[in-house]
Scaffold this motif. Structure first.
Motif, PDB file in Angstrom:
ATOM      1  N   ARG A  18      72.022 -10.909  13.474  1.00 49.85           N
ATOM      2  CA  ARG A  18      71.698 -10.405  12.130  1.00 49.85           C
ATOM      3  C   ARG A  18      71.420 -11.556  11.170  1.00 49.85           C
ATOM      4  O   ARG A  18      70.631 -11.424  10.242  1.00 49.85           O
ATOM      5  CB  ARG A  18      72.849  -9.506  11.648  1.00 49.85           C
ATOM      6  CG  ARG A  18      72.628  -8.725  10.384  1.00 49.85           C
ATOM      7  CD  ARG A  18      71.448  -7.783  10.328  1.00 49.85           C
ATOM      8  NE  ARG A  18      71.279  -6.894  11.453  1.00 49.85           N
ATOM      9  CZ  ARG A  18      70.422  -5.870  11.479  1.00 49.85           C
ATOM     10  NH1 ARG A  18      69.665  -5.601  10.429  1.00 49.85           N
ATOM     11  NH2 ARG A  18      70.305  -5.129  12.545  1.00 49.85           N
ATOM     12  N   HIS A  21      67.916 -12.506  11.831  1.00 54.87           N
ATOM     13  CA  HIS A  21      67.094 -11.485  11.167  1.00 54.87           C
ATOM     14  C   HIS A  21      66.978 -11.801   9.669  1.00 54.87           C
ATOM     15  O   HIS A  21      65.890 -11.744   9.089  1.00 54.87           O
ATOM     16  CB  HIS A  21      67.719 -10.102  11.403  1.00 54.87           C
ATOM     17  CG  HIS A  21      67.293  -9.044  10.429  1.00 54.87           C
ATOM     18  ND1 HIS A  21      66.029  -8.474  10.448  1.00 54.87           N
ATOM     19  CD2 HIS A  21      67.954  -8.448   9.396  1.00 54.87           C
ATOM     20  CE1 HIS A  21      65.949  -7.565   9.476  1.00 54.87           C
ATOM     21  NE2 HIS A  21      67.095  -7.535   8.820  1.00 54.87           N
ATOM     22  N   HIS A  50      70.383  -9.177   1.561  1.00 55.22           N
ATOM     23  CA  HIS A  50      70.060  -7.744   1.697  1.00 55.22           C
ATOM     24  C   HIS A  50      70.983  -7.018   2.684  1.00 55.22           C
ATOM     25  O   HIS A  50      71.302  -5.860   2.497  1.00 55.22           O
ATOM     26  CB  HIS A  50      68.576  -7.532   2.052  1.00 55.22           C
ATOM     27  CG  HIS A  50      68.262  -7.642   3.509  1.00 55.22           C
ATOM     28  ND1 HIS A  50      68.185  -8.846   4.174  1.00 55.22           N
ATOM     29  CD2 HIS A  50      68.014  -6.696   4.443  1.00 55.22           C
ATOM     30  CE1 HIS A  50      67.902  -8.628   5.441  1.00 55.22           C
ATOM     31  NE2 HIS A  50      67.797  -7.332   5.639  1.00 55.22           N
ATOM     32  N   ASP A  51      71.428  -7.698   3.742  1.00 56.93           N
ATOM     33  CA  ASP A  51      72.309  -7.049   4.740  1.00 56.93           C
ATOM     34  C   ASP A  51      73.766  -7.509   4.620  1.00 56.93           C
ATOM     35  O   ASP A  51      74.520  -7.424   5.600  1.00 56.93           O
ATOM     36  CB  ASP A  51      71.784  -7.326   6.159  1.00 56.93           C
ATOM     37  CG  ASP A  51      70.739  -6.301   6.601  1.00 56.93           C
ATOM     38  OD1 ASP A  51      70.663  -5.217   5.989  1.00 56.93           O
ATOM     39  OD2 ASP A  51      69.996  -6.596   7.560  1.00 56.93           O
ATOM     40  N   ASP A 127      61.870  -6.743   5.483  1.00 65.77           N
ATOM     41  CA  ASP A 127      62.911  -6.271   6.402  1.00 65.77           C
ATOM     42  C   ASP A 127      62.277  -5.560   7.602  1.00 65.77           C
ATOM     43  O   ASP A 127      62.766  -5.647   8.722  1.00 65.77           O
ATOM     44  CB  ASP A 127      63.832  -5.313   5.630  1.00 65.77           C
ATOM     45  CG  ASP A 127      65.069  -4.916   6.411  1.00 65.77           C
ATOM     46  OD1 ASP A 127      65.552  -5.715   7.229  1.00 65.77           O
ATOM     47  OD2 ASP A 127      65.564  -3.799   6.184  1.00 65.77           O
ATOM     48  N   ARG A 133      61.415  -8.509  14.537  1.00 65.04           N
ATOM     49  CA  ARG A 133      61.313  -7.058  14.730  1.00 65.04           C
ATOM     50  C   ARG A 133      60.320  -6.727  15.829  1.00 65.04           C
ATOM     51  O   ARG A 133      59.190  -7.212  15.825  1.00 65.04           O
ATOM     52  CB  ARG A 133      60.847  -6.383  13.431  1.00 65.04           C
ATOM     53  CG  ARG A 133      61.818  -6.504  12.271  1.00 65.04           C
ATOM     54  CD  ARG A 133      63.055  -5.690  12.508  1.00 65.04           C
ATOM     55  NE  ARG A 133      63.649  -5.253  11.246  1.00 65.04           N
ATOM     56  CZ  ARG A 133      64.860  -4.711  11.173  1.00 65.04           C
ATOM     57  NH1 ARG A 133      65.606  -4.552  12.247  1.00 65.04           N
ATOM     58  NH2 ARG A 133      65.337  -4.330  10.008  1.00 65.04           N
TER      59      ARG A 133
HETATM   60 FE   LIG Z   1      67.788  -6.020   7.369  1.00 68.16          FE
END
Ligand SMILES: [Fe+2]
Ligand SMILES: [Fe+2]
Length: 189
Positions: A18, A21, A50-51, A127, A133
Motif C-alpha cells: 500500500r 501504491h 489519501h489511504d 488512485d 494498478r
Molecule cells: Fe488508494
C-alpha cells in the motif's frame, strides 16, 4: 508539509504494498495536477495521505463515523468506503493538516461526489490509474487521462459502478451523483 516528512508519517500506517501504491498515486497526482492546472503541492500531500486510514480496524472506523457524526448512511454500504472520510478526519486531527481542499480530496477519493473540485478529481483518478494498478479497463482510463480529465473520470466512475453491480453490491449514492454530475456537466459545457 515537506514530502519526506509526510511519507515518514504515513509509512507506518500502511503495508509495503500500500505504501508503494501511495508513491504511485503521489507521482501520478503531481503529473495530473501539472497537466490540468491543479495545485501540485496540495495534490502531493493529498495523495500521500489519501489511504492513511486504510488499515484501521473496522470497529474503530465505525466508532469514529458514529462519534464524529460522519454520514451514518456510510455504515449501510461497503466498509471499503469508510477509510476515506475516516482518513480525512484523522489526517486533520492526528497529522494536523487543516487545508480543506486536501481533506476533501481524501474524504471523497473512494466515493466521489457531485461537484468534485479539480483536486478531488486529480486524486480520484490518480488512485485509479497509478502504475501499480492492473485491472480490466485501467489502460483505457490511463489513455483518456492524457487527453481529458473529465472523460477519464467518467470512465473510471462508470467502471466502478459496473464492477459493483456485476457483483450484486450496492452503489453508494454519492458515486451515482458523481457520475451523473460529470456526464451532465459535460453535455452542458
Ligand atoms: Fe488508494
Ligand atoms: Fe483508498
Amino acid at each position: 508539509m515537506d514530502r519526506n516528512e509526510a511519507l515518514k508519517i504515513v509509512k507506518p500506517q500502511l503495508t509495503d504494498h500500500r505504501y508503494q501504491h501511495t508513491i504511485g498515486v503521489m507521482e501520478t497526482a503531481i503529473i495530473l495536477a501539472k497537466k490540468y492546472g491543479a495545485d501540485e503541492k496540495k495534490a502531493e500531500t493529498a495523495a500521500i495521505f489519501h489511504d492513511y486510514a486504510k488499515f484501521k480496524p473496522k470497529e474503530e472506523m465505525k466508532k469514529l463515523i458514529i462519534d464524529e457524526k460522519m454520514p451514518a448512511v456510510l455504515l449501510d454500504y461497503n466498509s471499503e468506503l469508510w477509510h476515506a472520510p475516516v482518513g480525512a478526519f484523522l489526517v486533520e486531527k492526528v497529522v494536523g493538516i487543516k487545508d480543506e481542499d486536501i481533506l476533501d480530496a481524501i474524504r471523497y477519493h473512494t466515493s466521489g461526489r457531485k461537484g468534485m473540485s479539480l483536486l478531488e478529481k486529480v486524486i480520484y483518478l490518480a488512485d485509479y490509474i497509478e502504475p501499480g494498478r492492473h485491472f480490466p479497463g485501467v489502460d483505457e482510463v490511463r489513455k483518456l487521462a492524457q487527453e481529458d480529465l473529465n472523460l477519464a473520470l467518467i470512465k473510471a466512475v462508470q467502471n466502478t459502478i459496473i464492477f459493483l453491480m456485476k457483483k450484486n453490491q450496492a452503489v453508494f449514492p454519492e458515486t451515482f451523483e458523481a457520475y451523473n454530475d460529470l456526464v451532465i456537466s459535460r453535455r452542458i459545457d
